[in-house]
Design an enzyme around this catalytic site. Structure first.
Site, PDB file in Angstrom:
ATOM      1  N   LEU A 118      32.602  74.324  74.398  1.00  0.00           N
ATOM      2  CA  LEU A 118      31.527  73.612  75.061  1.00  0.00           C
ATOM      3  C   LEU A 118      31.754  72.221  74.548  1.00  0.00           C
ATOM      4  O   LEU A 118      32.031  72.123  73.384  1.00  0.00           O
ATOM      5  CB  LEU A 118      30.229  73.881  74.640  1.00  0.00           C
ATOM      6  CG  LEU A 118      29.614  75.174  75.220  1.00  0.00           C
ATOM      7  CD1 LEU A 118      28.343  75.852  74.465  1.00  0.00           C
ATOM      8  CD2 LEU A 118      29.509  75.071  76.751  1.00  0.00           C
ATOM      9  N   ASN A 139      26.986  71.428  61.548  1.00  0.00           N
ATOM     10  CA  ASN A 139      26.112  72.251  62.304  1.00  0.00           C
ATOM     11  C   ASN A 139      26.519  73.890  61.541  1.00  0.00           C
ATOM     12  O   ASN A 139      26.938  74.935  62.139  1.00  0.00           O
ATOM     13  CB  ASN A 139      26.340  72.538  63.647  1.00  0.00           C
ATOM     14  CG  ASN A 139      28.178  72.741  64.001  1.00  0.00           C
ATOM     15  OD1 ASN A 139      28.930  72.404  63.368  1.00  0.00           O
ATOM     16  ND2 ASN A 139      28.268  73.282  65.148  1.00  0.00           N
ATOM     17  N   HIS A 187      36.088  80.484  65.074  1.00  0.00           N
ATOM     18  CA  HIS A 187      35.233  81.756  65.095  1.00  0.00           C
ATOM     19  C   HIS A 187      35.936  83.061  64.892  1.00  0.00           C
ATOM     20  O   HIS A 187      37.171  83.122  65.267  1.00  0.00           O
ATOM     21  CB  HIS A 187      34.500  81.989  66.386  1.00  0.00           C
ATOM     22  CG  HIS A 187      33.429  80.904  66.760  1.00  0.00           C
ATOM     23  ND1 HIS A 187      32.264  80.670  66.356  1.00  0.00           N
ATOM     24  CD2 HIS A 187      33.535  79.602  67.446  1.00  0.00           C
ATOM     25  CE1 HIS A 187      31.541  79.764  66.795  1.00  0.00           C
ATOM     26  NE2 HIS A 187      32.499  79.041  67.313  1.00  0.00           N
ATOM     27  N   ASP A 232      37.757  68.858  67.625  1.00  0.00           N
ATOM     28  CA  ASP A 232      36.913  69.716  67.751  1.00  0.00           C
ATOM     29  C   ASP A 232      37.210  71.249  67.483  1.00  0.00           C
ATOM     30  O   ASP A 232      36.828  72.055  68.096  1.00  0.00           O
ATOM     31  CB  ASP A 232      36.225  69.675  69.248  1.00  0.00           C
ATOM     32  CG  ASP A 232      34.840  70.312  69.342  1.00  0.00           C
ATOM     33  OD1 ASP A 232      34.261  70.704  68.071  1.00  0.00           O
ATOM     34  OD2 ASP A 232      34.337  70.829  70.579  1.00  0.00           O
ATOM     35  N   HIS A 263      27.219  65.042  71.205  1.00  0.00           N
ATOM     36  CA  HIS A 263      27.515  66.190  71.928  1.00  0.00           C
ATOM     37  C   HIS A 263      26.848  65.934  73.220  1.00  0.00           C
ATOM     38  O   HIS A 263      25.667  65.805  73.432  1.00  0.00           O
ATOM     39  CB  HIS A 263      27.048  67.471  71.459  1.00  0.00           C
ATOM     40  CG  HIS A 263      27.588  68.387  72.322  1.00  0.00           C
ATOM     41  ND1 HIS A 263      28.483  69.377  71.759  1.00  0.00           N
ATOM     42  CD2 HIS A 263      27.104  68.717  73.565  1.00  0.00           C
ATOM     43  CE1 HIS A 263      28.686  70.204  72.744  1.00  0.00           C
ATOM     44  NE2 HIS A 263      27.987  69.826  73.839  1.00  0.00           N
TER      45      HIS A 263
END
Length: 345
Positions: free
Chosen positions: A220, A42, A252, A248, A137
């Site tokens: 998330l 992603n 950021h 995961d 997901h």
């Protein structure tokens, strides 16, 4: 009391590395702990073709320090425009190990995700025939569904019908967070598995919401009630081969987290294995860590188990409050606090 743990070198079956100059900041921490990792696609724009995935793989390898031997296992991003022929190309490449399903808008950079699974049935048939795993997901994005219920509703409304239509499809339900997900995986056939993150093993939603909003615990699927955390710990420490390690870890920039509308994602690669050890020790199940971290994942993916080892030592150390991240900084999980286990260099 156990003070040293020697483990077959583990793998990370769910990892975000980002791209560009951030790679040199992120890749080494994973490579020191894990031999291989399933790399999430992603990016912006997403990795939707075999050609893009192979180019991304080269960039990851170029960012790897010379003294590390880390293998990125690539994935494709499933979109409404994916075609069956791309699945064949992916399998034939020898470097693409799965395809990732993001419901459109479900998480970071999921804008290009799938809007209607039924339109992709020819692609899912190709995945089933090629035995290429579909990584999911598992959350609905219907605004009428409470965010704490999105995983349960996805399983009931989408995953169960999908597996009815494609019973031989190999599926990994990623980063599970609920008792309902644990129950579903335990009852499912052997072609269905799940990854569990360190943060969902260690924390419940109080870490995010109690005493003020804690943006560095926002991810998330979101952290859930304590009863769900306990169910995840029980699953991870059960010895059931359907459950395996997937961090995961999702870096950021600090400025993207500490803002009015912060990004979802927790960075844990700097201490991932150490944090799993902490969770397993709290559950009095350190003897179960090696299978969860090092055996169940490669067995599911049909890959050989690693031959070398890593060692953890029961020596407390303080996690840095921040780490470099391109031109910015990122706040690591448990930044500024003490972790009980240390990776031996």
């Amino acid at each position: 009391m156990v003070t040293t743990l020697q483990l077959t070198r583990p793998d990370d079956w769910h990892l975000h590395l980002r791209d560009g100059k951030m790679l040199t900041d992120i890749v080494p921490a994973t490579g020191r702990r894990f031999a291989r990792a399933i790399i999430m696609p992603n990016l912006r724009p997403p990795i939707t073709t075999t050609t893009q995935a192979l180019a991304y793989r080269k960039r990851i390898l170029a960012a790897q320090p010379k003294n590390l031997d880390f293998e990125p296992l690539m994935t494709l991003y499933l979109t409404d425009n994916t075609i069956p022929e791309e699945i064949t190309r992916a399998r034939d490449s020898g470097h693409i190990y799965a395809v990732k399903l993001y419901p459109a808008g479900a998480t970071t950079n999921a804008d290009f995700g799938v809007t209607c699974l039924h339109k992709l049935y020819p692609v899912l048939e190709a995945l089933q025939q090629q035995q290429l795993p579909l990584l999911i997901h598992g959350e609905v994005t219907d605004p009428a569904v409470d965010i704490f219920d999105r995983e349960r509703v996805f399983i009931e409304s989408h995953l169960i019908p999908l597996l009815h239509d494609f019973p031989a499809l190999r599926v990994v339900l990623e980063h599970i967070t609920t008792q309902e997900a644990v129950d579903f995986i335990e009852a499912a056939p052997p072609n269905i598995a799940a990854t569990i993150t360190p943060h969902h093993l260690l924390f419940n939603r109080n870490a995010l919401l109690a005493g003020g909003i804690q943006p560095h615990y926002y991810c998330l699927p979101v952290l859930k009630r304590e009863i769900h955390r306990q169910a995840l710990v029980a699953a991870a420490t059960s010895g059931n081969p359907k459950f395996f390690l997937g961090t995961d870890s999702a870096p950021h920039a600090k400025t993207a987290k500490e803002t009015a509308c912060g990004c979802a994602g927790i960075y844990s690669s700097h201490a991932a294995l150490e944090l799993y050890a902490e969770a397993f020790e709290e559950a009095s199940a350190l003897e179960k860590l090696e299978a969860f971290a090092s055996f169940h994942g490669p067995d599911f993916y049909g890959l050989p188990r690693n031959q070398d080892t890593v060692t953890l030592i029961k020596t407390p150390w303080q996690v840095p409050e921040s780490l470099p991240y391109g031109d910015d900084a990122l706040i690591p999980l448990r930044g500024g606090t003490t972790v009980a286990w240390r990776l031996a260099e």
